[in-house]
Design an enzyme around this catalytic site. Structure first.
Site, PDB file in Angstrom:
ATOM      1  N   TYR A  53       3.542  14.268   5.504  1.00 24.36           N
ATOM      2  CA  TYR A  53       2.788  13.636   4.402  1.00 24.36           C
ATOM      3  C   TYR A  53       1.396  14.256   4.303  1.00 24.36           C
ATOM      4  CZ  TYR A  53      -0.209  10.142   2.146  1.00 24.36           C
ATOM      5  OH  TYR A  53      -1.137   9.518   1.348  1.00 24.36           O
ATOM      6  N   GLY A  83       1.517   7.931 -11.333  1.00 17.30           N
ATOM      7  CA  GLY A  83       1.560   6.895 -10.295  1.00 17.30           C
ATOM      8  C   GLY A  83       0.744   5.671 -10.695  1.00 17.30           C
TER       9      GLY A  83
HETATM   10  N1  LIG Z   1      -3.241   3.379  -0.141  1.00 16.02           N
HETATM   11  C1  LIG Z   1      -3.952   4.168   0.662  1.00 16.02           C
HETATM   12  O1  LIG Z   1      -4.618   3.681   1.597  1.00 16.02           O
HETATM   13  C2  LIG Z   1      -3.975   5.672   0.437  1.00 16.02           C
HETATM   14  C3  LIG Z   1      -4.606   6.450   1.397  1.00 16.02           C
HETATM   15  C4  LIG Z   1      -4.651   7.818   1.223  1.00 16.02           C
HETATM   16  C5  LIG Z   1      -4.101   8.398   0.076  1.00 16.02           C
HETATM   17  N2  LIG Z   1      -3.464   7.619  -0.857  1.00 16.02           N
HETATM   18  C6  LIG Z   1      -2.901   8.309  -2.035  1.00 16.02           C
HETATM   19  O2  LIG Z   1      -3.256   7.604  -3.207  1.00 16.02           O
HETATM   20  C7  LIG Z   1      -2.216   7.711  -4.183  1.00 16.02           C
HETATM   21  C8  LIG Z   1      -1.814   6.329  -4.654  1.00 16.02           C
HETATM   22  O3  LIG Z   1      -1.328   5.607  -3.528  1.00 16.02           O
HETATM   23  P1  LIG Z   1      -0.916   4.076  -3.610  1.00 16.02           P
HETATM   24  O4  LIG Z   1      -1.348   3.456  -2.342  1.00 16.02           O
HETATM   25  O5  LIG Z   1      -1.350   3.493  -4.893  1.00 16.02           O
HETATM   26  O6  LIG Z   1       0.677   4.223  -3.548  1.00 16.02           O
HETATM   27  P2  LIG Z   1       1.821   3.476  -4.392  1.00 16.02           P
HETATM   28  O7  LIG Z   1       3.102   3.825  -3.717  1.00 16.02           O
HETATM   29  O8  LIG Z   1       1.496   2.053  -4.639  1.00 16.02           O
HETATM   30  O9  LIG Z   1       1.743   4.225  -5.803  1.00 16.02           O
HETATM   31  C9  LIG Z   1       2.314   5.465  -6.023  1.00 16.02           C
HETATM   32  C10 LIG Z   1       3.002   5.417  -7.377  1.00 16.02           C
HETATM   33  O10 LIG Z   1       3.574   6.704  -7.629  1.00 16.02           O
HETATM   34  C11 LIG Z   1       4.854   6.514  -8.184  1.00 16.02           C
HETATM   35  N3  LIG Z   1       5.657   7.705  -7.871  1.00 16.02           N
HETATM   36  C12 LIG Z   1       6.224   8.060  -6.685  1.00 16.02           C
HETATM   37  N4  LIG Z   1       6.929   9.193  -6.814  1.00 16.02           N
HETATM   38  C13 LIG Z   1       6.803   9.581  -8.123  1.00 16.02           C
HETATM   39  C14 LIG Z   1       7.335  10.653  -8.878  1.00 16.02           C
HETATM   40  N5  LIG Z   1       8.138  11.563  -8.301  1.00 16.02           N
HETATM   41  N6  LIG Z   1       7.005  10.735 -10.186  1.00 16.02           N
HETATM   42  C15 LIG Z   1       6.208   9.804 -10.779  1.00 16.02           C
HETATM   43  N7  LIG Z   1       5.683   8.762 -10.101  1.00 16.02           N
HETATM   44  C16 LIG Z   1       5.982   8.641  -8.799  1.00 16.02           C
HETATM   45  C17 LIG Z   1       5.408   5.262  -7.548  1.00 16.02           C
HETATM   46  O11 LIG Z   1       6.415   4.665  -8.342  1.00 16.02           O
HETATM   47  C18 LIG Z   1       4.153   4.403  -7.453  1.00 16.02           C
HETATM   48  O12 LIG Z   1       4.000   3.568  -8.590  1.00 16.02           O
HETATM   49  C19 LIG Z   1      -1.079   8.486  -3.510  1.00 16.02           C
HETATM   50  O13 LIG Z   1      -1.140   9.825  -3.945  1.00 16.02           O
HETATM   51  C20 LIG Z   1      -1.387   8.380  -2.032  1.00 16.02           C
HETATM   52  O14 LIG Z   1      -0.924   9.522  -1.338  1.00 16.02           O
HETATM   53  C21 LIG Z   1      -3.392   6.267  -0.698  1.00 16.02           C
END
Ligand SMILES: NC(=O)c1ccc[n+]([C@@H]2O[C@H](COP(=O)([O-])OP(=O)(O)OC[C@H]3O[C@@H](n4cnc5c(N)ncnc54)[C@H](O)[C@@H]3O)[C@@H](O)[C@H]2O)c1
Ligand SMILES: [Zn+2]
Length: 377
Positions: A186, A10
């Site tokens: 989720y 990711g």
């Molecule tokens: N942004 C927040 O406030 C927040 C809060 C809690 C948890 N998170 C967690 O942090 C992590 C990153 O979140 P983010 O905000 O950067 O999200 P984001 O959607 O910007 O990044 C996630 C990335 O994962 C990639 N991805 C999705 N499915 C995939 C797959 N099957 N195989 C390979 N890559 C895949 C997407 O293309 C994307 O680039 C996630 O696991 C999310 O659950 C984020």
């Protein structure tokens, strides 16, 4: 052995890409595994901000043929690749469980059944694992209420009540020990990811950490993804001349943490051992209502568009949850430094330069929630 090669799944996404920059800057060799999920990367190509000093592999975390060799070539794995929307997870159940839970299961299966060199696994967990935050009842002290019933939302009785005496209770910062209740798919998957990684880490002696991110905000947040974070959605609305839509009365308390503080904390998790085998809250330690976030965005943008407070609840929403960040401070020396004013000013400056902001799919996402009966009128 020390860590030199880091795999970031990711890593083309919002949090991952900032971490990649920091790791490259610190001399690590970084490989990104990302499938460029169309909902996040509408152009279908690696984002322009992708650090040229990292190596990029387009592939899915559910595909062993791609994932396994990358794990075997690394001393650390940061597992961020995931489907990330709470609302959408309530009607795309198969996809959320498959990507998040099964993707993590595959990573662990690889670790347990190969001769790997991995010395650290960091898996993205979330505030979602708590369900409601921690509360204090005047009579019963610390309590952990469950999500509000539909009848309470329909009565617009927004504040949480004590599970024992049913009086209203006051929100307090949530420590990691609070009972975990998952109220949407989720969050269930985030809980599974965290539990599985910490369990296998402990069992096989692979140091593992599960950062529980609160509301992370900052540049590169997807502004056109209506399933992304609330601050980005509202900013995009305001910049498109539309009001931010605020559910309930806007009094929901949250912890908004700048991406820069989050990255600092992640680097500490990678380089120090103090938080190994633990879940760790990653927040700013500051508390703000979501209506005040809408107003802050409006003020910083100089916009005259007022937030639209709907007085409508969504079935899966919690009332309050704010971060107790003592564990990160004490085990890692984490010290957040970006104020809300600084952090949101930076977000806005960046938003003005991204074409993404011109697209607003929020109304369509709202319609989906309505059609699925997830709004309580
Ligand atoms: N942004 C927040 O406030 C927040 C809060 C809690 C948890 N998170 C967690 O942090 C992590 C990153 O979140 P983010 O905000 O950067 O999200 P984001 O959607 O910007 O990044 C996630 C990335 O994962 C990639 N991805 C999705 N499915 C995939 C797959 N099957 N195989 C390979 N890559 C895949 C997407 O293309 C994307 O680039 C996630 O696991 C999310 O659950 C984020
Ligand atoms: Zn009580």
């Amino acid at each position: 052995m020390s860590i030199r090669d880091v795999l970031v799944t990711g890593g083309a996404g919002y949090i991952g890409s900032h971490l990649v920059d920091a790791l490259v800057g610190r001399g690590y060799r970084v490989t990104v595994l990302d499938n460029l999920e169309p909902q996040v990367h509408r152009s279908g190509v690696w984002p322009s901000y992708a650090n040229p000093k990292a190596t990029y592999v387009k592939g899915d975390v559910r595909d062993r043929a791609v994932f396994e060799p990358l794990v075997l070539a690394s001393q650390a794995v940061v597992h961020f690749g995931a489907a990330v929307s709470v609302g959408q997870s309530m009607y795309q159940i198969d996809r959320y469980v498959d990507v998040n839970t099964r993707g993590t299961a595959l990573l662990l299966d690889i670790l347990v059944n190969t001769k790997h060199k991995v010395e650290k696994v960091i898996v993205a967990s979330s505030i979602g694992v708590y369900g409601e935050g921690a509360y204090v009842c005047a009579t019963h002290g610390l309590v952990a209420p469950r999500i509000r019933a539909e009848g309470q939302l329909a009565a617009r009785d927004w504040e949480q009540r004590c599970p024992q005496c049913h009086e209203h209770v006051a929100s307090v910062p949530t420590p990691e020990e609070k009972a975990l209740y998952r109220d949407n798919i989720y969050s269930m998957t985030k809980y599974h990811q965290e539990e599985m990684v910490l369990l296998i880490g402990k069992t096989y002696g692979i140091p593992a950490v599960a950062p529980r991110f609160f509301n992370v905000y900052g540049p590169r947040q997807s502004l056109s993804n209506p399933y992304a974070g609330v601050a980005a959605i509202w900013l995009s609305r305001l910049m498109n001349g539309k009001p931010p839509v605020v559910f309930e009365d806007g009094g929901q308390l949250r912890d908004f943490v700048s991406i820069h503080d989050v990255v600092d904390c992640l680097v500490l998790m990678l380089e120090k051992s103090g938080a190994d085998y633990l879940p760790v809250n990653v927040g700013s330690g500051e508390t703000i209502t979501i209506l005040d976030i809408a107003r802050l965005l409006q003020r910083l943008l100089g916009s005259s568009i007022e937030a639209q407070v709907t007085e409508t609840g969504r079935k899966f929403d919690i009332r309050h949850n704010t971060a107790d960040i003592s564990r990160a401070r004490e085990t890692l020396g984490y010290a957040p430094r970006v104020t809300l004013d600084q952090g949101f000013a930076e977000l806005i400056e960046w938003a003005k330069t991204t074409p993404d902001v011109a697209v607003d799919f929020f109304d369509r996402a709202l319609k989906e929630l309505q059609e699925k009966g997830l709004l309580v009128q």
